[in-house]
Scaffold this motif. Structure first.
Motif, short mmCIF file in Angstrom:
data_model
loop_
_atom_site.label_atom_id
_atom_site.label_comp_id
_atom_site.label_asym_id
_atom_site.label_seq_id
_atom_site.Cartn_x
_atom_site.Cartn_y
_atom_site.Cartn_z
N GLN A 20 0.95 -1.20 -0.08
CA GLN A 20 0.25 -0.04 0.08
C GLN A 20 0.84 1.28 0.03
O GLN A 20 0.83 2.21 0.97
CB GLN A 20 -0.95 0.04 1.16
CG GLN A 20 -1.84 -1.16 1.55
CD GLN A 20 -2.77 -1.63 0.21
OE1 GLN A 20 -2.93 -0.51 -0.60
NE2 GLN A 20 -3.30 -2.69 0.06
N GLU A 22 1.84 4.90 -0.80
CA GLU A 22 1.02 5.98 -0.94
C GLU A 22 1.90 7.20 -1.48
O GLU A 22 3.08 7.44 -0.89
CB GLU A 22 0.34 6.45 0.15
CG GLU A 22 -0.68 7.57 0.10
CD GLU A 22 -1.28 8.14 1.43
OE1 GLU A 22 -2.14 8.95 1.27
OE2 GLU A 22 -1.09 7.46 2.39
N TRP A 41 -0.38 4.05 -4.94
CA TRP A 41 -2.09 4.83 -4.98
C TRP A 41 -1.86 6.02 -4.32
O TRP A 41 -0.81 6.30 -3.61
CB TRP A 41 -3.11 3.76 -4.03
CG TRP A 41 -2.65 4.20 -2.42
CD1 TRP A 41 -1.72 3.37 -2.00
CD2 TRP A 41 -3.34 4.77 -1.44
NE1 TRP A 41 -2.07 3.42 -0.23
CE2 TRP A 41 -3.00 4.31 -0.24
CE3 TRP A 41 -4.46 5.60 -1.72
CZ2 TRP A 41 -3.46 5.27 0.92
CZ3 TRP A 41 -5.00 6.09 -0.66
CH2 TRP A 41 -4.67 6.03 0.77
N THR A 175 -4.86 4.71 -8.25
CA THR A 175 -3.66 3.65 -8.31
C THR A 175 -3.10 3.65 -9.59
O THR A 175 -3.73 3.65 -10.76
CB THR A 175 -4.48 2.25 -8.06
OG1 THR A 175 -5.48 1.78 -8.81
CG2 THR A 175 -4.98 2.27 -6.78
N LEU A 177 -0.89 0.33 -11.21
CA LEU A 177 -0.81 -1.13 -11.13
C LEU A 177 0.15 -1.29 -12.50
O LEU A 177 -0.53 -1.23 -13.42
CB LEU A 177 -2.00 -1.80 -11.12
CG LEU A 177 -2.92 -1.49 -9.72
CD1 LEU A 177 -4.07 -2.27 -9.84
CD2 LEU A 177 -2.30 -1.51 -8.65
N GLU A 262 -0.06 -6.34 -7.88
CA GLU A 262 -0.78 -5.34 -6.73
C GLU A 262 0.22 -5.43 -5.49
O GLU A 262 -0.38 -5.26 -4.39
CB GLU A 262 -2.08 -6.07 -6.40
CG GLU A 262 -3.23 -6.07 -7.54
CD GLU A 262 -4.50 -6.71 -7.28
OE1 GLU A 262 -4.42 -7.64 -7.08
OE2 GLU A 262 -5.42 -5.88 -7.02
N ALA A 265 0.14 -1.70 -4.24
CA ALA A 265 -1.21 -1.09 -3.95
C ALA A 265 -2.04 -2.11 -4.54
O ALA A 265 -2.21 -2.76 -5.07
CB ALA A 265 -1.20 0.23 -4.27
N THR A 266 -3.28 -1.90 -3.65
CA THR A 266 -4.49 -2.46 -4.22
C THR A 266 -5.61 -1.40 -4.28
O THR A 266 -5.54 -0.35 -3.47
CB THR A 266 -5.07 -3.55 -3.46
OG1 THR A 266 -5.00 -3.15 -1.96
CG2 THR A 266 -4.14 -4.80 -3.37
N GLU A 267 -6.59 -1.49 -5.00
CA GLU A 267 -7.48 -0.49 -5.35
C GLU A 267 -8.76 -0.73 -4.26
O GLU A 267 -9.97 -1.04 -4.67
CB GLU A 267 -8.09 -0.31 -6.61
CG GLU A 267 -8.76 0.73 -7.14
CD GLU A 267 -8.90 0.77 -8.63
OE1 GLU A 267 -10.00 1.48 -8.88
OE2 GLU A 267 -8.25 0.09 -9.23
N LYS A 278 -8.00 3.70 4.04
CA LYS A 278 -7.41 2.55 3.25
C LYS A 278 -7.47 1.34 4.00
O LYS A 278 -7.14 1.07 5.01
CB LYS A 278 -6.05 2.80 2.94
CG LYS A 278 -5.24 2.00 1.92
CD LYS A 278 -5.90 2.18 0.41
CE LYS A 278 -5.42 1.22 -0.62
NZ LYS A 278 -5.81 -0.13 -0.32
#
Length: 363
Positions: A20, A22, A41, A175, A177, A262, A265-267, A278
């Motif tokens: 994750q 940021e 993200w 995001t 990816l 991913e 980050a993941t959405e 988040k």
């Protein structure tokens, strides 16, 4: 009919915990050689998109502005897409109780570097154009976004004008990816949800009105350079929640997964009063595979999203162009369960109407 490879992902395909990562500062999406410069993200779109740097863009570069509006009774889709060699603008209204398509007015175009959309979707700007006999106007201001579409359809005219609120300080989830197969490929999207929405759609003598107390819009804005074949899941719902003091709060969630790498980050997130909370990666505990109208049990890796959706409609579409295909099961239903905010507060969700789609895509 062309067959698509079916892929059902599970937590075993993710790292033990997703990073994750940021981003908070403006960052170029691509380097000068077209390779990806960012992976992660953000709470708004801080990724600078320069379409001239995209590699293999004639086929793999895709740009879209996609809006889905629902009040639990109907679904209105207003969208534009440019897929390198052509694209479309369209407006579609579906009855979510019966699955009947009330109208589906779409105009297509062929040719590269035509009808080029804006480079960001969450800042003030205006994208208006004509494609064939369709005209559209997507106008974003600081606290409001309006969508207009008009086109002749089956001897009548489809016209809609939609207005949605953008509360002050409203965040979204953006995001980037990557794809492990090729460092020039990526999936850049902005999802902005829980926007109270009003307006109308008129089709001949038929008129449908949306009320901001019961209708919400989810924006799916994408600028991508993809591999040829993908599978993804996208789930979303919005509502007002009333707390113990009787005060109303805007709430929604965004769950998307199975696209690209991913690990950064993941959405996946919750929105509460316009702010992002988040959460970790989300998966279906037991995917119903081809029995899409069975219950969907969702759980996040951190336990903060624990929901069950009881389906009411499989809004299925299958567009097979031989050279490309999109097979989409957009499942609508009612969500029940709990979510946990960053503060640790647990919110109980009861009969929240929303969707989760499963898409097999080759384009």
């Amino acid at each position: 009919m062309n067959e698509l490879k079916k892929t059902y992902v599970s937590f075993t395909e993710w790292p033990e915990k997703s990073k994750q990562t940021e981003y908070t500062e403006e960052t170029p999406l691509l380097k000068a050689d077209g390779t990806l410069n960012a992976k992660g993200w953000a709470r708004k779109n801080v990724f600078t998109y320069d379409r001239s740097l995209v590699k293999h863009g004639l086929i793999s570069r895709k740009e879209w502005d996609f809006y889905t509006i629902t009040d639990g009774k109907v679904q209105l889709l207003i969208s534009f897409a440019n897929i390198g060699i052509g694209g479309y603008a369209g407006c579609k209204l579906t009855d979510l109780e019966t699955g009947k398509i009330i109208c589906d007015a779409t105009s297509y175009f062929i040719g590269k570097n035509r009808h080029i959309p804006l480079s960001k979707g969450d800042v003030p700007g205006r994208f208006r154009d004509k494609i064939g006999n369709a005209e559209f106007d997507f106008f974003t201001k600081k606290t409001e976004r309006t969508l207009y579409f008009r086109k002749p359809y089956k001897g009548e005219t489809v016209e809609c004008k939609i207005s949605m609120d953008i509360p002050e300080g409203m965040e979204n989830i953006t995001t980037v990816l990557p794809f492990r197969e090729d460092n020039t490929r990526y999936f850049l999207t902005t999802k902005q949800t829980a926007m109270p929405t009003g307006g109308f759609l008129r089709y001949g003598n038929f008129l449908y009105k949306f009320d901001k107390e019961t209708s919400f819009c989810a924006m799916d804005w994408g600028r991508v350079n993809t591999i040829h074949e993908m599978v993804w899941y996208w789930g979303n719902a919005s509502t007002y929640l009333t707390d113990k003091n009787g005060e109303k709060h805007l709430f929604s969630f965004e769950i998307t997964w199975a696209i690209g790498d991913e690990s950064n980050a993941t959405e996946t997130c919750l929105f509460y009063d316009g702010k992002v909370h988040k959460i970790g990666a989300v998966d279906v505990e037991k995917f119903p595979k081809d029995r899409f109208l069975e219950e969907w049990k969702f759980i996040s890796e951190d336990g903060r999203f624990n929901m069950t959706m009881t389906p009411t409609l499989d809004n299925h579409s299958d567009v097979d162009l031989k050279v490309g295909r999109m097979n989409c099961h957009q499942i609508y239903g009612k969500y029940n369960g709990t979510v946990t905010l960053d503060s640790g507060e647990i919110l109980e969700i009861k009969d929240l109407f929303g969707f989760c789609e499963y898409v097999e895509n080759r384009w």
